[in-house]
Motif scaffolding. Structure first.
Motif, PDB file in Angstrom:
ATOM      1  N   PRO A  13       0.796  -1.228   0.000  1.00 42.83           N
ATOM      2  CA  PRO A  13       0.000   0.000   0.000  1.00 42.83           C
ATOM      3  C   PRO A  13       0.831   1.281   0.000  1.00 42.83           C
ATOM      4  CG  PRO A  13       0.174  -0.814   2.224  1.00 42.83           C
ATOM      5  CD  PRO A  13       0.899  -1.816   1.331  1.00 42.83           C
ATOM      6  N   TYR A  14       2.044   1.209  -0.525  1.00 42.81           N
ATOM      7  CA  TYR A  14       2.958   2.339  -0.477  1.00 42.81           C
ATOM      8  C   TYR A  14       2.506   3.455  -1.415  1.00 42.81           C
ATOM      9  CZ  TYR A  14       5.569  -1.441   1.574  1.00 42.81           C
ATOM     10  OH  TYR A  14       5.932  -2.495   2.360  1.00 42.81           O
ATOM     11  N   GLY A  15       2.776   4.683  -1.014  1.00 46.82           N
ATOM     12  CA  GLY A  15       2.474   5.840  -1.843  1.00 46.82           C
ATOM     13  C   GLY A  15       1.644   6.859  -1.095  1.00 46.82           C
ATOM     14  N   ALA A  16       1.200   7.862  -1.836  1.00 52.32           N
ATOM     15  CA  ALA A  16       0.441   8.975  -1.259  1.00 52.32           C
ATOM     16  C   ALA A  16      -1.052   8.692  -1.359  1.00 52.32           C
ATOM     17  CB  ALA A  16       0.787  10.265  -1.999  1.00 52.32           C
ATOM     18  N   TRP A  17      -1.748   8.864  -0.243  1.00 48.98           N
ATOM     19  CA  TRP A  17      -3.170   8.582  -0.150  1.00 48.98           C
ATOM     20  C   TRP A  17      -3.925   9.761   0.443  1.00 48.98           C
ATOM     21  CZ3 TRP A  17      -4.711   4.270  -2.481  1.00 48.98           C
ATOM     22  CH2 TRP A  17      -3.765   3.249  -2.669  1.00 48.98           C
ATOM     23  N   ALA A  18      -5.136   9.966  -0.025  1.00 47.87           N
ATOM     24  CA  ALA A  18      -6.046  10.950   0.556  1.00 47.87           C
ATOM     25  C   ALA A  18      -7.079  10.183   1.370  1.00 47.87           C
ATOM     26  CB  ALA A  18      -6.738  11.757  -0.546  1.00 47.87           C
ATOM     27  N   VAL A  19      -7.268  10.569   2.602  1.00 52.82           N
ATOM     28  CA  VAL A  19      -8.244   9.901   3.462  1.00 52.82           C
ATOM     29  C   VAL A  19      -9.632  10.382   3.047  1.00 52.82           C
ATOM     30  CG1 VAL A  19      -9.023   9.556   5.841  1.00 52.82           C
ATOM     31  CG2 VAL A  19      -6.570   9.727   5.336  1.00 52.82           C
ATOM     32  N   GLU A  20     -10.506   9.427   2.742  1.00 50.53           N
ATOM     33  CA  GLU A  20     -11.864   9.753   2.316  1.00 50.53           C
ATOM     34  C   GLU A  20     -12.880   9.578   3.440  1.00 50.53           C
ATOM     35  OE1 GLU A  20     -12.322   7.147  -1.044  1.00 50.53           O
ATOM     36  OE2 GLU A  20     -11.155   8.467  -2.359  1.00 50.53           O
ATOM     37  N   GLU A  21     -12.634   8.576   4.304  1.00 52.75           N
ATOM     38  CA  GLU A  21     -13.541   8.303   5.424  1.00 52.75           C
ATOM     39  C   GLU A  21     -12.739   7.946   6.666  1.00 52.75           C
ATOM     40  OE1 GLU A  21     -16.308   5.162   4.576  1.00 52.75           O
ATOM     41  OE2 GLU A  21     -17.182   6.222   2.882  1.00 52.75           O
ATOM     42  N   ILE A  22     -13.233   8.419   7.807  1.00 50.46           N
ATOM     43  CA  ILE A  22     -12.664   8.084   9.112  1.00 50.46           C
ATOM     44  C   ILE A  22     -13.795   7.484   9.934  1.00 50.46           C
ATOM     45  CG2 ILE A  22     -11.553   8.969  11.203  1.00 50.46           C
ATOM     46  CD1 ILE A  22     -10.612  11.385   9.443  1.00 50.46           C
ATOM     47  N   GLY A  23     -13.668   6.216  10.290  1.00 42.47           N
ATOM     48  CA  GLY A  23     -14.718   5.552  11.070  1.00 42.47           C
ATOM     49  C   GLY A  23     -16.072   5.575  10.382  1.00 42.47           C
ATOM     50  N   GLY A  24     -16.084   5.458   9.073  1.00 47.58           N
ATOM     51  CA  GLY A  24     -17.335   5.427   8.305  1.00 47.58           C
ATOM     52  C   GLY A  24     -17.910   6.792   7.988  1.00 47.58           C
ATOM     53  N   GLN A  25     -17.278   7.860   8.465  1.00 46.11           N
ATOM     54  CA  GLN A  25     -17.750   9.220   8.208  1.00 46.11           C
ATOM     55  C   GLN A  25     -16.861   9.891   7.171  1.00 46.11           C
ATOM     56  OE1 GLN A  25     -20.607  10.519   9.666  1.00 46.11           O
ATOM     57  NE2 GLN A  25     -20.762   8.390  10.322  1.00 46.11           N
ATOM     58  N   PRO A  26     -17.454  10.571   6.186  1.00 47.06           N
ATOM     59  CA  PRO A  26     -16.623  11.254   5.191  1.00 47.06           C
ATOM     60  C   PRO A  26     -15.810  12.380   5.828  1.00 47.06           C
ATOM     61  CG  PRO A  26     -18.948  11.781   4.874  1.00 47.06           C
ATOM     62  CD  PRO A  26     -18.875  10.757   5.962  1.00 47.06           C
ATOM     63  N   VAL A  27     -14.653  12.618   5.264  1.00 45.81           N
ATOM     64  CA  VAL A  27     -13.819  13.729   5.708  1.00 45.81           C
ATOM     65  C   VAL A  27     -14.580  15.020   5.433  1.00 45.81           C
ATOM     66  CG1 VAL A  27     -11.666  14.962   5.220  1.00 45.81           C
ATOM     67  CG2 VAL A  27     -11.657  12.476   5.408  1.00 45.81           C
ATOM     68  N   ALA A  28     -14.535  15.957   6.375  1.00 48.67           N
ATOM     69  CA  ALA A  28     -15.268  17.219   6.264  1.00 48.67           C
ATOM     70  C   ALA A  28     -14.884  17.968   4.988  1.00 48.67           C
ATOM     71  CB  ALA A  28     -14.987  18.089   7.483  1.00 48.67           C
TER      72      ALA A  28
END
Length: 137
Positions: free
Chosen positions: A30-45
């Motif tokens: 899973p190496y590389g740059a990632w954008a977090v889309e959900e935290i604990g099932g909630q979308p990022v603000a």
């Protein structure tokens, strides 16, 4: 006979020339740059950008939405565990600070990873989705 010898020699040269390129290929995982889309099932603000960059050298860096962080990530096959994260301590809007705290807590819970199409899902020990990531742009 000469023709088959030339073909064999050409094949050997081609394979030898391709070897360094194969050695330089990126590591599986899973190496590389990632954008977090959900935290604990909630979308990022909306308007908040939470990122994580997983290095093959075991480093994890990114932003929790307000503060930059760095630490370690031990990745082995489908297992992943994050070490303690150090972060800056900038003042953030209360909703962003709350989301960032949830993100750092989620990282502590992560034990496994799996692909979800082009995205990455980080799971806790029970297999529950903790973080959902998409490719960073």
């Amino acid at each position: 006979m000469i023709r088959s010898g030339m073909v064999a020699a050409l094949l050997a040269v081609t394979l030898t020339m391709g070897a360094p390129a194969m050695a330089d290929s990126p590591p599986a995982g899973p190496y590389g740059a990632w954008a977090v889309e959900e935290i604990g099932g909630q979308p990022v603000a909306a308007g908040s950008r939470v990122t994580i960059d997983l290095g093959a050298d075991g480093r994890a860096t990114g932003t929790g939405g307000c503060n930059r962080f760095s630490g370690s990530a031990k990745i082995d096959d489908g297992a992943i565990a994050f070490g303690p994260m150090a972060s800056t301590k900038m003042m953030c809007a209360p909703d962003v600070s709350d989301q960032e705290a949830k993100f750092f807590h989620a990282l502590e819970q992560v034990r496994n990873w799996t692909w979800d199409g082009p995205g990455l899902v980080l799971l806790d020990a029970a297999g529950k989705t903790v973080l959902r990531l998409g490719a960073a742009s």
